[in-house]
Design a protein around this motif. Structure first.
Motif, short mmCIF file in Angstrom:
data_model
loop_
_atom_site.label_atom_id
_atom_site.label_comp_id
_atom_site.label_asym_id
_atom_site.label_seq_id
_atom_site.Cartn_x
_atom_site.Cartn_y
_atom_site.Cartn_z
N GLU A 4 0.58 -1.10 -0.18
CA GLU A 4 0.02 -0.06 0.00
C GLU A 4 1.07 1.13 -0.05
OE1 GLU A 4 -2.71 -0.16 3.38
OE2 GLU A 4 -4.34 -1.38 2.20
N LYS A 5 1.88 1.21 0.85
CA LYS A 5 2.83 2.39 0.76
C LYS A 5 3.46 2.49 -0.52
CE LYS A 5 7.09 4.08 3.37
NZ LYS A 5 8.00 3.65 4.47
N GLN A 6 3.79 1.53 -1.21
CA GLN A 6 4.59 1.74 -2.51
C GLN A 6 3.49 2.15 -3.47
OE1 GLN A 6 6.05 -2.12 -3.60
NE2 GLN A 6 8.17 -1.45 -3.14
N ARG A 7 2.28 1.90 -3.47
CA ARG A 7 1.35 2.25 -4.39
C ARG A 7 1.05 3.75 -4.05
NH1 ARG A 7 -4.02 -0.71 -3.20
NH2 ARG A 7 -2.54 -2.63 -3.49
N LYS A 8 0.90 4.17 -2.89
CA LYS A 8 0.64 5.50 -2.76
C LYS A 8 1.66 6.29 -3.29
CE LYS A 8 -2.33 5.10 1.38
NZ LYS A 8 -2.47 5.18 2.85
N GLU A 9 3.10 5.97 -2.98
CA GLU A 9 4.03 6.78 -3.66
C GLU A 9 4.30 6.91 -5.06
OE1 GLU A 9 7.60 4.89 -2.04
OE2 GLU A 9 7.18 5.67 0.01
N GLN A 10 3.78 5.70 -5.67
CA GLN A 10 3.49 5.68 -7.19
C GLN A 10 2.69 6.47 -7.44
OE1 GLN A 10 5.86 3.94 -8.49
NE2 GLN A 10 5.30 4.61 -10.56
N GLU A 11 1.39 6.60 -6.79
CA GLU A 11 0.29 7.78 -7.44
C GLU A 11 0.73 8.93 -7.29
OE1 GLU A 11 -3.21 6.60 -4.92
OE2 GLU A 11 -3.38 4.95 -5.99
N LYS A 12 1.51 9.46 -6.22
CA LYS A 12 2.19 10.86 -5.97
C LYS A 12 3.08 11.15 -7.00
CE LYS A 12 1.58 11.07 -0.77
NZ LYS A 12 2.51 11.05 0.26
N LEU A 13 3.75 10.36 -7.45
CA LEU A 13 4.49 10.35 -8.55
C LEU A 13 3.93 10.59 -9.81
CD1 LEU A 13 7.58 8.07 -7.66
CD2 LEU A 13 7.76 10.54 -7.86
N SER A 14 3.14 9.84 -10.21
CA SER A 14 2.10 9.90 -11.17
C SER A 14 1.56 11.56 -11.38
CB SER A 14 1.24 8.85 -11.42
OG SER A 14 0.54 8.91 -10.48
N GLU A 15 1.08 11.59 -10.22
CA GLU A 15 0.25 12.95 -9.99
C GLU A 15 1.28 14.09 -10.61
OE1 GLU A 15 -1.50 13.24 -6.40
OE2 GLU A 15 -3.18 12.08 -6.99
N LYS A 16 2.41 14.15 -10.02
CA LYS A 16 3.55 15.09 -10.28
C LYS A 16 3.92 15.27 -11.54
CE LYS A 16 5.64 15.27 -5.55
NZ LYS A 16 6.81 15.01 -4.90
N LYS A 17 3.93 14.10 -12.29
CA LYS A 17 4.40 13.88 -13.68
C LYS A 17 3.29 14.16 -14.49
CE LYS A 17 7.85 10.28 -13.07
NZ LYS A 17 8.20 9.02 -13.42
#
Length: 465
Positions: free
Chosen positions: A265-278
């Motif tokens: 879940e932690k990895q998934r949230k971090e990935q979502e944050k990165l995708s939102e920034k990109k």
């Protein structure tokens, strides 16, 4: 943490038209559910319930499911069999690959008199000496255990050895409970250490995730490069931590399963944050240029046709809008030089070949095809580029009148003089007929004589009266 919600049940009840109160079969597998709740209140008519491959740690809130026949709780975190006495119609129970170590808890299933099949393989209790004999002797209504049929001789033998087997099971249960208590303490200690480590990392870094430095103002020009370097370093650290987590040996326990879930879940949230920034925000589409010139735009990618109706002096736009789309999602804006249609927020704009009257325009939608038809009457002025000329233009009606006048003039030149025409007058014909009839009657009284030289006496001719 996955939870059982009304929306989740409705999404999995499509076969019952999303009606949940009369639902007889429900599948909630692989939903990361950690607690069993609400089902006994919302779905009391359930007969089959699939809850395999979740993170459920306790059997609860199912005692009101009186019609339940099959319950699948395989691949969960259950450690004890309990709270199933109210499921009176239960015939099959699947508890494969859980963490049931208290084998004596199967005694709670003695009240389920219709229970015929039970699956306990993959649990710690299945490794106990005398496990099968204990279950067969305890649950005499069972016909199948772990997919193997219980024979009559096997049950008789299990009942004869029950006291000895029960003593063995009790001793093994105690040993297992001690090991589990140690495992829980160890898992709690590791969790506490990870929390302390995270707090330390948070105190070292700033609120924006960067290490505070006093020379930040001095190196203002190099700030972007420094930030890029820090981002790369963080990515490397994260990848190393991830590799370390997956390569670290651990026991297969409910705590380790929960820990794995938290990490994912932690990895998934971090990935979502990165995708939102990109994710780059698209600039709004330009519909009108800076010099006021309208552009042709078809963002919804709809077929259309533009017709110049010269007979009625108007322009007709036929836009192929989606047939079943709600009309409230369409917005039409007619301007003198262009027409704009917003379809679900996407603009369709078309520059018109002639100036139109927006106040007299109309928009209708076909009930059969769903097409949008916009009728725009023209005005009597010409538009060249962005400048208007005040010269009046001959309308189609004026041109048609001139054509008819020319044709009439040509017809008059080719026509014969009316005084010389040889066509008979109908009124005169009627009068002549009447006159001749009178003269005939007057002359009929004169009988020709035989002395007349032209007289010929024909006997076949009847005499004149």
């Amino acid at each position: 943490m996955g939870r059982i919600t009304e929306d989740l049940i409705r999404r999995n009840a499509e076969h019952n038209e999303c009606v949940i109160f009369s639902l007889e079969e429900l599948s909630l597998h692989q939903q990361e559910i950690e607690r069993l709740e609400h089902i006994d209140k919302w779905c009391r008519d359930l007969k089959i319930l699939y809850l395999q491959n979740n993170l459920i740690g306790k059997i609860e809130n199912v005692s009101k499911l009186k019609k339940l026949e099959y319950l699948n709780l395989a691949l969960n975190n259950i450690e004890k069999i309990e709270n199933l006495e109210g499921c009176e119609g239960l015939t099959k129970l699947d508890l494969t690959v859980n963490f049931i170590g208290e084998l004596s808890s199967v005694k709670t299933l003695q009240h389920n008199i219709h229970l015929k099949e039970l699956f306990l393989m993959g649990n710690p209790c299945a490794d106990f000496d005398g496990y099968r004999q204990f279950v067969v002797a305890t649950l005499q209504q069972l016909r199948w255990l772990d997919g193997k049929e219980i024979e009559r001789s096997e049950r008789i033998q299990a009942l004869q050895d029950f006291l000895v087997v029960e003593q063995q099971v009790r001793e093994q249960e105690k040993a297992y409970c001690l090991r589990r208590a140690k495992d829980k303490e160890e898992a709690q200690r590791k969790l506490q250490e990870e929390e302390n480590k995270g707090e330390k990392q948070g105190s070292l870094t700033g609120f924006d995730g960067r290490c505070p430095s006093s020379e930040e103002n001095k190196d203002h020009i190099q700030a972007p490069e420094i930030q890029e370097g820090e981002c790369k370093r963080k990515k490397l650290d994260k990848s190393e931590d991830d590799l370390e987590f997956w390569n670290k040996p651990s026991l297969y326990t409910p705590e380790s399963r929960l820990e794995t879930l938290r990490h994912v879940e932690k990895q998934r949230k971090e990935q979502e944050k990165l995708s939102e920034k990109k994710k780059k925000v698209k600039p709004p589409r330009m519909l009108i240029t800076e010099d006021g010139r309208a552009l042709n735009v078809n963002e919804p990618k709809l077929d259309f046709s533009l017709k110049d109706d010269e007979k009625h002096n108007r322009i007709i736009l036929d836009l192929a809008v989606y047939r079943y789309m709600d009309t409230s999602l369409i917005d039409v804006d007619v301007q003198p030089t262009y027409v704009r249609v917003m379809v679900k927020g996407k603009p369709f704009q078309l520059v018109l070949p002639a100036e139109v009257r927006p106040d007299s325009s109309s928009a209708k939608r076909s009930q059969t095809t769903g097409h949008l038809v916009v009728c725009m009457p023209k005005v009597g002025e010409v538009i060249t580029g962005c400048q208007r000329t005040s010269k009046p233009v001959q309308s189609t009606l004026d041109s048609s009148r001139e054509q008819t006048n020319k044709r009439s003039q040509q017809m008059e030149r080719l026509e014969i003089d009316p005084s010389k025409h040889s066509f008979p007058d109908v009124a005169n014909i009627v009068q002549e007929k009447k006159h001749t009839r009178r003269t005939v009657r007057a002359e009929s009284k004169i009988v020709p004589s035989k002395e007349d030289p032209d007289f010929e006496d024909n006997p076949e001719v009847p005499p004149l009266i």
